[in-house]
Scaffold this motif. Structure first.
Motif, PDB file in Angstrom:
ATOM      1  N   LYS A   9       0.811  -1.220   0.000  1.00 12.60           N
ATOM      2  CA  LYS A   9       0.000   0.000   0.000  1.00 12.60           C
ATOM      3  C   LYS A   9       0.841   1.264   0.000  1.00 12.60           C
ATOM      4  N   SER A  10       1.986   1.235   0.668  1.00 14.22           N
ATOM      5  CA  SER A  10       2.795   2.453   0.742  1.00 14.22           C
ATOM      6  C   SER A  10       3.335   2.872  -0.623  1.00 14.22           C
ATOM      7  N   LEU A  11       3.480   1.919  -1.529  1.00 17.99           N
ATOM      8  CA  LEU A  11       3.977   2.234  -2.874  1.00 17.99           C
ATOM      9  C   LEU A  11       2.891   2.130  -3.948  1.00 17.99           C
ATOM     10  N   ALA A  12       1.699   1.726  -3.553  1.00 24.72           N
ATOM     11  CA  ALA A  12       0.638   1.437  -4.528  1.00 24.72           C
ATOM     12  C   ALA A  12       1.167   0.456  -5.570  1.00 24.72           C
ATOM     13  N   HIS A  13       1.843  -0.593  -5.076  1.00 25.29           N
ATOM     14  CA  HIS A  13       2.469  -1.592  -5.945  1.00 25.29           C
ATOM     15  C   HIS A  13       1.826  -2.952  -5.702  1.00 25.29           C
ATOM     16  N   TYR A  14       1.644  -3.691  -6.789  1.00 23.74           N
ATOM     17  CA  TYR A  14       1.146  -5.061  -6.700  1.00 23.74           C
ATOM     18  C   TYR A  14       2.173  -6.001  -7.310  1.00 23.74           C
ATOM     19  N   SER A  15       2.384  -7.108  -6.645  1.00 18.07           N
ATOM     20  CA  SER A  15       3.181  -8.190  -7.221  1.00 18.07           C
ATOM     21  C   SER A  15       2.290  -9.427  -7.245  1.00 18.07           C
ATOM     22  N   TYR A  16       2.716 -10.414  -8.024  1.00 21.84           N
ATOM     23  CA  TYR A  16       1.872 -11.586  -8.235  1.00 21.84           C
ATOM     24  C   TYR A  16       2.706 -12.852  -8.178  1.00 21.84           C
ATOM     25  N   SER A  17       2.080 -13.898  -7.698  1.00 19.38           N
ATOM     26  CA  SER A  17       2.643 -15.233  -7.779  1.00 19.38           C
ATOM     27  C   SER A  17       1.640 -16.101  -8.520  1.00 19.38           C
ATOM     28  N   VAL A  18       2.156 -16.907  -9.439  1.00 18.51           N
ATOM     29  CA  VAL A  18       1.332 -17.813 -10.223  1.00 18.51           C
ATOM     30  C   VAL A  18       1.823 -19.220  -9.929  1.00 18.51           C
ATOM     31  N   ILE A  19       0.912 -20.083  -9.496  1.00 19.15           N
ATOM     32  CA  ILE A  19       1.274 -21.433  -9.089  1.00 19.15           C
ATOM     33  C   ILE A  19       0.516 -22.450  -9.934  1.00 19.15           C
ATOM     34  N   SER A  20       1.253 -23.455 -10.407  1.00 18.58           N
ATOM     35  CA  SER A  20       0.631 -24.562 -11.133  1.00 18.58           C
ATOM     36  C   SER A  20       1.426 -25.832 -10.868  1.00 18.58           C
ATOM     37  N   HIS A  21       0.766 -26.826 -10.338  1.00 22.41           N
ATOM     38  CA  HIS A  21       1.336 -28.162 -10.143  1.00 22.41           C
ATOM     39  C   HIS A  21       2.733 -28.128  -9.532  1.00 22.41           C
ATOM     40  N   GLU A  23       4.870 -25.686  -9.101  1.00 15.95           N
ATOM     41  CA  GLU A  23       5.844 -24.687  -9.567  1.00 15.95           C
ATOM     42  C   GLU A  23       5.226 -23.299  -9.460  1.00 15.95           C
ATOM     43  N   MET A  24       6.100 -22.322  -9.226  1.00 14.97           N
ATOM     44  CA  MET A  24       5.620 -20.963  -8.978  1.00 14.97           C
ATOM     45  C   MET A  24       6.486 -19.950  -9.702  1.00 14.97           C
ATOM     46  N   ALA A  25       5.830 -18.958 -10.301  1.00 16.51           N
ATOM     47  CA  ALA A  25       6.516 -17.807 -10.895  1.00 16.51           C
ATOM     48  C   ALA A  25       6.138 -16.582 -10.080  1.00 16.51           C
ATOM     49  N   VAL A  26       7.115 -15.710  -9.857  1.00 20.28           N
ATOM     50  CA  VAL A  26       6.889 -14.463  -9.135  1.00 20.28           C
ATOM     51  C   VAL A  26       7.030 -13.332 -10.144  1.00 20.28           C
ATOM     52  N   ILE A  27       6.034 -12.454 -10.194  1.00 20.07           N
ATOM     53  CA  ILE A  27       6.017 -11.350 -11.151  1.00 20.07           C
ATOM     54  C   ILE A  27       6.101 -10.031 -10.394  1.00 20.07           C
TER      55      ILE A  27
END
Length: 153
Positions: A9-21, A23-27
């Motif tokens: 919230k302090s930066l108005a920033h969003y990050s994402y994690s995508v998970i499938s079977h 394994e995970m990617a961080v965006i």
């Protein structure tokens, strides 16, 4: 496919994690990678990719820390001219995470080297898009923050 959003919230920033079977990617990870590590542990997933949609002018990302801790490669556009260890990820390039595909789209605008990432589910359907700071709900990212920065020619 599970998509988890983290808000700073302090930066108005969003990050994402995508998970499938498992394994995970961080965006676009925030400065503190601990929530990503905790999420991976909670889902019994291995972080296999870290993707930066663009160099962030307003905060320090944890992409290199996650790479050093997990061994997951960092993916960025070749237009970034990154001097750290990375793999290029540009228009049409794909990464397989579990049983899903992440596809890069070059989307100059917020910065000349911005990419968006399309998530394609197990059935081959485009299910989500991660726009970095290119597109917001009801707005778009400022295009003037890095006009003369980086190694663009």
């Amino acid at each position: 496919m599970d998509v988890i959003q983290f808000e700073d919230k302090s930066l108005a920033h969003y990050s994402y994690s995508v998970i499938s079977h498992g394994e995970m990617a961080v965006i676009d990870p925030s400065r503190n990678p601990q929530p990503d590590y905790d999420l991976a542990e909670e889902h019994e997933a291995k972080i296999v990719a870290v993707i930066e949609t663009h160099p962030h002018a307003d905060f320090v990302s944890s992409h290199l820390e996650i790479h050093k801790t997990t061994g997951a490669p960092v993916y960025v556009s070749k237009l970034v001219g990154a001097e750290y260890e990375h793999k290029t990820f540009d228009d049409g390039d794909t990464i397989t995470i579990g049983e899903i595909t992440l596809k890069a789209l070059n989307t100059p605008g917020h910065s000349p080297d911005s990419i968006c990432i399309v998530a394609i589910n197990e059935q081959g359907k485009e299910e989500a898009v991660f726009t970095g700071d290119t597109l917001f709900i009801g707005d778009c990212g400022r295009p003037d923050l890095r006009e003369s920065a980086g190694s663009l020619t």
